[in-house]
Scaffold this motif. Structure first.
Motif, PDB file in Angstrom:
ATOM      1  N   VAL A  19      -7.373  -7.115   2.845  1.00  0.00           N
ATOM      2  CA  VAL A  19      -6.338  -6.189   3.324  1.00  0.00           C
ATOM      3  C   VAL A  19      -4.978  -6.883   3.334  1.00  0.00           C
ATOM      4  O   VAL A  19      -3.967  -6.324   2.892  1.00  0.00           O
ATOM      5  CB  VAL A  19      -6.696  -5.678   4.741  1.00  0.00           C
ATOM      6  CG1 VAL A  19      -5.512  -4.973   5.380  1.00  0.00           C
ATOM      7  CG2 VAL A  19      -7.891  -4.744   4.669  1.00  0.00           C
ATOM      8  N   ILE A  20      -4.967  -8.140   3.795  1.00  0.00           N
ATOM      9  CA  ILE A  20      -3.679  -8.835   3.886  1.00  0.00           C
ATOM     10  C   ILE A  20      -3.104  -9.106   2.495  1.00  0.00           C
ATOM     11  O   ILE A  20      -1.923  -8.870   2.239  1.00  0.00           O
ATOM     12  CB  ILE A  20      -3.825 -10.145   4.684  1.00  0.00           C
ATOM     13  CG1 ILE A  20      -4.158  -9.812   6.147  1.00  0.00           C
ATOM     14  CG2 ILE A  20      -2.534 -10.944   4.622  1.00  0.00           C
ATOM     15  CD1 ILE A  20      -4.462 -11.009   7.005  1.00  0.00           C
ATOM     16  N   ARG A  23      -1.764  -5.974   1.035  1.00  0.00           N
ATOM     17  CA  ARG A  23      -0.473  -5.642   1.656  1.00  0.00           C
ATOM     18  C   ARG A  23       0.649  -6.464   1.041  1.00  0.00           C
ATOM     19  O   ARG A  23       1.728  -5.971   0.768  1.00  0.00           O
ATOM     20  CB  ARG A  23      -0.524  -5.951   3.150  1.00  0.00           C
ATOM     21  CG  ARG A  23      -0.832  -4.791   4.035  1.00  0.00           C
ATOM     22  CD  ARG A  23      -0.390  -5.136   5.439  1.00  0.00           C
ATOM     23  NE  ARG A  23       1.061  -5.069   5.521  1.00  0.00           N
ATOM     24  CZ  ARG A  23       1.705  -4.105   6.157  1.00  0.00           C
ATOM     25  NH1 ARG A  23       1.030  -3.162   6.765  1.00  0.00           N
ATOM     26  NH2 ARG A  23       3.022  -4.084   6.203  1.00  0.00           N
ATOM     27  N   ARG A  26       0.839  -5.335  -3.048  1.00  0.00           N
ATOM     28  CA  ARG A  26       0.960  -4.014  -3.656  1.00  0.00           C
ATOM     29  C   ARG A  26       2.430  -3.654  -3.893  1.00  0.00           C
ATOM     30  O   ARG A  26       3.312  -3.942  -3.089  1.00  0.00           O
ATOM     31  CB  ARG A  26       0.301  -2.963  -2.770  1.00  0.00           C
ATOM     32  CG  ARG A  26       0.998  -2.802  -1.449  1.00  0.00           C
ATOM     33  CD  ARG A  26       0.585  -1.563  -0.725  1.00  0.00           C
ATOM     34  NE  ARG A  26       1.394  -1.480   0.469  1.00  0.00           N
ATOM     35  CZ  ARG A  26       0.922  -1.276   1.693  1.00  0.00           C
ATOM     36  NH1 ARG A  26      -0.353  -1.090   1.878  1.00  0.00           N
ATOM     37  NH2 ARG A  26       1.743  -1.238   2.715  1.00  0.00           N
ATOM     38  N   GLY A  31      -1.002   0.998  -3.405  1.00  0.00           N
ATOM     39  CA  GLY A  31      -2.100   0.804  -2.467  1.00  0.00           C
ATOM     40  C   GLY A  31      -3.246   1.782  -2.669  1.00  0.00           C
ATOM     41  O   GLY A  31      -4.413   1.393  -2.657  1.00  0.00           O
ATOM     42  N   TRP A  35      -7.191   0.762  -3.642  1.00  0.00           N
ATOM     43  CA  TRP A  35      -8.385   0.962  -2.819  1.00  0.00           C
ATOM     44  C   TRP A  35      -9.356   1.940  -3.472  1.00  0.00           C
ATOM     45  O   TRP A  35     -10.562   1.833  -3.287  1.00  0.00           O
ATOM     46  CB  TRP A  35      -8.005   1.397  -1.403  1.00  0.00           C
ATOM     47  CG  TRP A  35      -7.379   0.262  -0.656  1.00  0.00           C
ATOM     48  CD1 TRP A  35      -6.079   0.158  -0.258  1.00  0.00           C
ATOM     49  CD2 TRP A  35      -8.005  -0.973  -0.265  1.00  0.00           C
ATOM     50  NE1 TRP A  35      -5.859  -1.048   0.360  1.00  0.00           N
ATOM     51  CE2 TRP A  35      -7.011  -1.766   0.379  1.00  0.00           C
ATOM     52  CE3 TRP A  35      -9.306  -1.499  -0.393  1.00  0.00           C
ATOM     53  CZ2 TRP A  35      -7.285  -3.041   0.886  1.00  0.00           C
ATOM     54  CZ3 TRP A  35      -9.568  -2.756   0.120  1.00  0.00           C
ATOM     55  CH2 TRP A  35      -8.569  -3.516   0.750  1.00  0.00           C
ATOM     56  N   GLY A  94      -7.612  -7.899  -4.188  1.00  0.00           N
ATOM     57  CA  GLY A  94      -6.361  -8.004  -3.440  1.00  0.00           C
ATOM     58  C   GLY A  94      -5.619  -9.271  -3.832  1.00  0.00           C
ATOM     59  O   GLY A  94      -4.417  -9.257  -4.104  1.00  0.00           O
ATOM     60  N   TRP A  98      -2.040  -9.597  -5.801  1.00  0.00           N
ATOM     61  CA  TRP A  98      -0.920 -10.391  -5.290  1.00  0.00           C
ATOM     62  C   TRP A  98      -0.445 -11.406  -6.331  1.00  0.00           C
ATOM     63  O   TRP A  98       0.741 -11.610  -6.545  1.00  0.00           O
ATOM     64  CB  TRP A  98      -1.349 -11.107  -4.007  1.00  0.00           C
ATOM     65  CG  TRP A  98      -0.255 -11.887  -3.364  1.00  0.00           C
ATOM     66  CD1 TRP A  98       0.979 -11.427  -2.996  1.00  0.00           C
ATOM     67  CD2 TRP A  98      -0.273 -13.271  -3.019  1.00  0.00           C
ATOM     68  NE1 TRP A  98       1.714 -12.428  -2.436  1.00  0.00           N
ATOM     69  CE2 TRP A  98       0.983 -13.576  -2.431  1.00  0.00           C
ATOM     70  CE3 TRP A  98      -1.229 -14.284  -3.126  1.00  0.00           C
ATOM     71  CZ2 TRP A  98       1.298 -14.852  -1.963  1.00  0.00           C
ATOM     72  CZ3 TRP A  98      -0.901 -15.544  -2.655  1.00  0.00           C
ATOM     73  CH2 TRP A  98       0.341 -15.821  -2.079  1.00  0.00           C
ATOM     74  N   TRP A 200       2.472 -13.405   7.064  1.00  0.00           N
ATOM     75  CA  TRP A 200       1.277 -12.803   6.465  1.00  0.00           C
ATOM     76  C   TRP A 200       0.396 -13.864   5.823  1.00  0.00           C
ATOM     77  O   TRP A 200      -0.829 -13.815   5.918  1.00  0.00           O
ATOM     78  CB  TRP A 200       1.658 -11.754   5.424  1.00  0.00           C
ATOM     79  CG  TRP A 200       1.989 -10.427   6.042  1.00  0.00           C
ATOM     80  CD1 TRP A 200       3.196  -9.788   6.035  1.00  0.00           C
ATOM     81  CD2 TRP A 200       1.089  -9.561   6.763  1.00  0.00           C
ATOM     82  NE1 TRP A 200       3.106  -8.603   6.722  1.00  0.00           N
ATOM     83  CE2 TRP A 200       1.842  -8.439   7.175  1.00  0.00           C
ATOM     84  CE3 TRP A 200      -0.255  -9.651   7.122  1.00  0.00           C
ATOM     85  CZ2 TRP A 200       1.268  -7.395   7.910  1.00  0.00           C
ATOM     86  CZ3 TRP A 200      -0.816  -8.613   7.853  1.00  0.00           C
ATOM     87  CH2 TRP A 200      -0.062  -7.508   8.241  1.00  0.00           C
TER      88      TRP A 200
END
Lengths: 399, 128
Positions: A19-20, A23, A26, A31, A35, A94, A98, A200
């Motif tokens: 999730v991090i 975040r 994205r 997002g 998902w 994720g 990133w 983060w």
């Protein structure tokens, strides 16, 4: 611990990291697609797992201790086996998003810049100071290398320091700007646009480890991990800023180094004996003295910037004397530990000798203690060496 | 017979890499990032294995299709290869799905927008 509990530990770590990173990574509106793709990919992987896991178990490639699994099966595959693809497909895309985020060059550079800043900020020279207490405490208790030992040592080596100094650099920005010594040309200030990403990143690299380590231990480990994580955050975060609260600053700073050892002892299931307590108290007082003495050299700049510390409040002379006394008590505490622990009392002597010439220091001459502070850093390496010798002695004596 | 499992895994990995190559999904999209993701994934899952083995939950079988070579107690040489396959498979499916989803028009507004643009172009050509 059953397979389900183990799986939950690693899945929660994966979800938090996933999730991090999502975040962080994205782009606008990305997002939902991300998902959705994760969900579809997991559906496909679940079907593959049901088929191939059953086939692999049927061929006798591996099996499970029946007392550790729930017993719910899809084909021959225990339901817990689906946690592997789930964790992988939640966390890794994720990270991928990133790392591959297509943006203008400035953004790509800022990610690289963030990583290098985070690494620099975490002071690699001092990584060992938090990893060593953990590893030594755990290894000397369990006397074997386990996965928890490896994982925890890695955690206290890098992610822990990244959080401690990363959070510190973000929240010191304001006061560093005001501080004539740190600000200006010399200032290794973290640019404000990197503040949120840095926080983060600290969360993404720390929370998963904390979750897994907590689930590997019992209530004692939860408590010590909570205290350790709280001390890391509370030291510098806005609103708490324990580093600017006299006495609390030294207590928190010492907790940064002692708490990894306590976590190691808790995870190893160490029995609390008076000797062990004496050792921890000695270590804690040593850490307090180190912090307090370090604050003396900064009295002038801190006062000019309106920053409080133990030294600005009780004054240079009393802080130096307090540090000497703390080191003395730390040394005496070592005498209360079982053999070969009392040898550790010798370690206090060079610190006291190094610091004693400033017994009558005044606030105006406080800057001069910087000379002793520089020697102090080298003394630490020497003490680390002596501590290691004592540990080896203890190890060979017990075996 | 003893290497059947290992050979199947390696074949599986090759198939994933072929898909990756054909559609430029993962290593053929961004090699550095793919290497980081793969390493992180395999290490994470290996740590999981190690903890399961340490707790006595995972037991190696005596299957005849496995080589029987061990990297550590209860950890056969096939395991990291399997984890590598799992990570590659997950990432190929994810990146492939993303490619399909991103290509498909997500909102009707978008598709009508592009259709009207096509119409405009056609009109422009007629006018010319």
């Amino acid at each position: 611990m059953t397979y389900l509990r183990l799986a939950l530990a690693f899945i929660s770590a994966a979800i938090i990291a996933g999730v991090i990173f999502a975040r962080l990574g994205r782009a606008k509106g990305e997002g939902r697609q991300h998902w959705r793709a994760v969900g579809l990919a997991f559906a496909a992987l679940a079907v593959l797992t049901a088929v191939f896991d059953s086939a692999m178990i049927a061929m006798g490639l591996f099996h499970y201790d029946a007392s550790h699994i729930l017993g719910v099966k899809v084909g021959l595959a225990p339901i817990e086996d689906f946690s592997y693809p789930l964790a992988g497909v939640v966390a890794l895309p994720g990270l991928w998003m990133w790392l591959t985020r297509e943006r203008d060059r400035e953004h790509r550079q800022s990610r690289k810049y963030l990583l290098s800043q985070a690494l620099l900020a975490s002071r690699p020279v001092s990584w060992i100071n938090t990893a060593y207490p953990f590893a030594a405490a755990m290894l000397l208790t369990t006397r074997e290398v386990t996965w928890v030992l490896v994982l925890g040592t890695f955690y206290f080596l890098i992610p822990y320091n990244l959080a401690m100094y990363g959070i510190n650099d973000v929240f010191d920005y304001e006061s560093d700007l005001k501080n004539p010594r740190k600000g200006g040309i010399e200032g290794a200030l973290l640019p404000p646009r990197l503040h949120r990403p840095m926080l983060w990143l600290a969360a993404a690299t720390n929370v998963p480890f904390l979750v897994v380590l907590a689930l590997a231990g019992g209530p004692a480990a939860w408590m010590s991990l909570a205290v350790s994580a709280f001390a890391v955050v509370a030291y510098s975060v806005a609103g708490l800023r324990f580093k600017e609260r006299p006495v609390l600053d030294s207590l928190t700073s010492s907790t940064h180094f002692v708490s990894p050892a306590v976590v190691g002892l808790a995870l190893a299931g160490a029995v609390v004996t008076p000797g062990l307590l004496a050792l921890l108290v000695g270590f804690f007082l040593w850490g307090m003295a180190a912090h307090a003495f370090g604050a003396v050299q900064d009295i002038e700049p801190d006062r000019q910037a309106g920053i409080g510390s133990i030294a600005t409040v009780i004054g240079a002379r009393r802080t130096v004397r307090l540090a000497v006394v703390l080191w003395l008590i730390a040394g005496l505490a070592m005498l209360a530990t079982p053999w070969p622990g009392p040898l550790g009392a010798i370690i206090a002597v060079p610190y006291i000798v190094n610091c004693a010439p400033w017994w009558n220091v005044t606030d105006t001459t406080a800057g001069g203690t910087n000379a002793a502070w520089r020697r102090f850093i080298w003394l630490n390496y020497g003490s680390g060496f002596l501590v290691t010798l004592i540990f080896i002695l203890q190890w060979s004596q017990a075996s | 017979m003893g290497s059947l499992y290992l050979v199947s895994l390696l074949l599986g990995i090759m198939c994933m890499l072929l898909l990756d190559h054909r559609f430029r999904l993962f290593f053929w999209h961004s090699p550095k990032a793919a290497a980081v993701v793969t390493t992180a994934g395999v290490l994470f899952l290996l740590a999981w294995d190690a903890s399961g083995i340490g707790l006595g939950i995972f037991l190696r079988g005596e299957g005849t299709v496995a080589t029987g070579l061990l990297l550590a107690p209860e950890l056969p040489i096939e395991e990291p290869v399997f984890l590598l396959f799992l990570v590659l498979c997950s990432m190929v499916i994810y990146t492939g799905t993303r490619k399909l989803l991103d290509r498909a028009p997500t909102r009707s507004a978008d598709s009508s927008g592009s259709r009207s643009r096509v119409k405009d172009n056609a009109e422009a050509r007629e006018n010319a």
